[in-house]
Design an enzyme around this catalytic site. Structure first.
Site, PDB file in Angstrom:
ATOM      1  N   LYS A 202       0.858  -1.182   0.000  1.00 16.06           N
ATOM      2  CA  LYS A 202       0.000   0.000   0.000  1.00 16.06           C
ATOM      3  C   LYS A 202       0.897   1.235   0.000  1.00 16.06           C
ATOM      4  CE  LYS A 202      -3.672   2.363   2.441  1.00 16.06           C
ATOM      5  NZ  LYS A 202      -4.688   2.281   3.514  1.00 16.06           N
ATOM      6  N   LYS A 257      -2.094  -1.487  -3.929  1.00  7.96           N
ATOM      7  CA  LYS A 257      -2.976  -0.320  -3.892  1.00  7.96           C
ATOM      8  C   LYS A 257      -2.160   0.951  -3.900  1.00  7.96           C
ATOM      9  CE  LYS A 257      -6.122   1.864  -0.714  1.00  7.96           C
ATOM     10  NZ  LYS A 257      -6.460   2.030   0.652  1.00  7.96           N
ATOM     11  N   SER A 283     -10.137   5.582  -4.838  1.00 10.88           N
ATOM     12  CA  SER A 283     -11.071   6.691  -5.021  1.00 10.88           C
ATOM     13  C   SER A 283     -10.602   7.717  -6.062  1.00 10.88           C
ATOM     14  CB  SER A 283     -11.313   7.370  -3.674  1.00 10.88           C
ATOM     15  OG  SER A 283     -10.092   7.789  -3.098  1.00 10.88           O
ATOM     16  N   TYR A 321     -14.905   1.108  -7.367  1.00 10.18           N
ATOM     17  CA  TYR A 321     -16.178   1.804  -7.170  1.00 10.18           C
ATOM     18  C   TYR A 321     -17.048   1.679  -8.421  1.00 10.18           C
ATOM     19  CZ  TYR A 321     -13.587   3.468  -3.191  1.00 10.18           C
ATOM     20  OH  TYR A 321     -12.843   3.488  -2.034  1.00 10.18           O
TER      21      TYR A 321
HETATM   22  C1  PBG Z   1      -7.720   3.276   5.454  1.00  8.18           C
HETATM   23  C2  PBG Z   1      -7.939   3.171   4.004  1.00  8.18           C
HETATM   24  C3  PBG Z   1      -7.696   4.132   2.998  1.00  8.18           C
HETATM   25  C4  PBG Z   1      -8.213   3.584   1.816  1.00  8.18           C
HETATM   26  C5  PBG Z   1      -8.698   2.312   2.122  1.00  8.18           C
HETATM   27  N1  PBG Z   1      -8.522   2.076   3.472  1.00  8.18           N
HETATM   28  C6  PBG Z   1      -7.160   5.519   3.068  1.00  8.18           C
HETATM   29  C7  PBG Z   1      -5.776   5.762   3.491  1.00  8.18           C
HETATM   30  O1  PBG Z   1      -5.007   4.858   3.789  1.00  8.18           O
HETATM   31  O2  PBG Z   1      -5.410   6.933   3.558  1.00  8.18           O
HETATM   32  C8  PBG Z   1      -8.229   4.277   0.482  1.00  8.18           C
HETATM   33  C9  PBG Z   1      -9.238   3.798  -0.497  1.00  8.18           C
HETATM   34  C10 PBG Z   1      -9.512   4.716  -1.624  1.00  8.18           C
HETATM   35  O3  PBG Z   1      -8.867   5.768  -1.815  1.00  8.18           O
HETATM   36  O4  PBG Z   1     -10.426   4.391  -2.396  1.00  8.18           O
HETATM   37  N2  PBG Z   1      -6.474   2.989   5.941  1.00  8.18           N
END
Ligand code: PBG
Length: 331
Positions: A202, A257, A283, A321
């Site tokens: 991530k 991700k 997102s 989404y």
């Molecule tokens: C929480 C989390 C996040 C996302 C999924 N779980 C945000 C982050 O880590 O800042 C992002 C998902 C998205 O942007 O669609 N830890």
């Protein structure tokens, strides 16, 4: 100049001659079973509420959750990933709500599983929807996330989610050692068949911007970063190292991700480990494409094209989404 024919040695166009041939020879396909729909469920909300930064996506109240889930299932989608939007007054420094049994998201998950036991429910493990600073863990004196102090909270959060009936626990927090501690907790508490989907690679990405608005943590988070726990965007060897650790610690599925800017990472992970690998079209990727389609800049075919790119890179499933929207056009 006189126009004369010239004959190529190899005719690649022969295999593209008709749509039947093109379909028969397709190396990758996209199906409904590849798609996971993320949904935002908001405490104390009645009905639905549009998310400004994500056109077409709503926060859902518990009162309409069942109907919304039914629509998703009727489209042939097999899985949802649930994200809580909790009442602001309940957020605090240590994200206490996250570890309370039967908290808001647990209540939502129990309701979904009671009515739709076959739907595969995925739930995030991370404290950011619950903390008043918006970080994924507990802070030390200097304001950085304290890894080892956070682990027990994640463990408890995973357990309350498992008790509520969550099929797949998805740690998205990027703390070191969290997969092992969660796997041990699940084993010791009779959740031997609860899966772990590790957000292994991530990245510390700006593509999560609209999500922070969706879960209403943007104003709490401000312009801080998660650079001390999420991965530097430059690194791919480090991503493989993260994935190796999570597999060793007990993950059933690993995830990369964001998605589109990291297709190289998805491919490298799949080639190297050959384990179930998911990708998250986050997102920011959604909003970018959606805006381009809505303003007519691009045709809506780009959505399917983007999802096929994940399959080509080696992803088994995609959190997107667009899941419901695209499922409508898939047989
Ligand atoms: C929480 C989390 C996040 C996302 C999924 N779980 C945000 C982050 O880590 O800042 C992002 C998902 C998205 O942007 O669609 N830890």
């Amino acid at each position: 100049m006189k126009i004369e024919r010239s004959y190529p040695d190899t005719r690649m166009r022969r295999i593209r001659k008709s749509s039947a041939l093109r379909e028969m020879l397709a190396e990758t396909t996209l199906s409904k079973a590849d798609l996971i729909q993320p949904i935002f469920i908001k405490e104390d909300l009645k009905g639905r509420e549009a998310i400004k930064s994500m056109p077409g996506i709503n926060r859902l109240g518990l009162d309409i959750l069942n109907d919304e889930i039914k629509k998703i299932i009727d489209l042939g989608i097999k899985s949802v990933a649930v994200f809580p939007v909790i009442n602001e007054e309940k957020k605090d420094e240590i994200g206490s709500q996250a570890t309370i049994e039967n908290n808001f998201i647990c209540e939502a998950i129990s309701a979904i599983k009671k009515n739709y036991p076959d739907l595969v429910v995925i739930a995030d493990v991370a404290l950011d929807p619950y903390t008043d600073h918006g970080h994924d863990g507990l802070l030390n004196e200097t304001g950085d996330v304290d890894n080892d102090l956070t682990l027990p909270a994640l463990r408890e959060q995973a357990l309350v989610l498992a008790k509520a009936g969550t099929d797949i626990i998805a740690p998205s927090d990027m703390m070191d050692g969290r997969i092992k501690i969660i796997r041990d907790a699940l084993e010791q508490n009779d959740f031997i068949n609860t899966l772990i989907l590790a957000y292994s690679a991530k990245f510390s990405s700006k593509f999560y911007g609209p999500f922070k608005d969706a879960v209403e943590s943007a104003k709490f988070f401000g312009n801080k970063t998660k650079d001390t726990y999420q991965m530097p965007v430059q690194n791919i060897n480090e991503a493989l190292h993260e994935v190796a650790l999570d597999i060793q610690e007990g993950a059933d599925i690993v995830m990369v991700k964001p998605g589109m800017p990291y297709l190289d990472v998805i491919k490298a992970v799949k080639d190297e480990f050959k384990v179930p690998t998911f990708a998250y079209q986050v997102s920011g990727e959604y909003s970018m494409l959606k805006n381009a389609v809505e303003t007519g800049l691009l045709s809506d075919d780009v959505i399917k094209e983007s999802l096929l790119s994940f399959k080509r890179a080696g992803a088994d499933c995609i959190l997107t989404y667009f899941a419901s929207e695209i499922a409508k056009d898939l047989s």
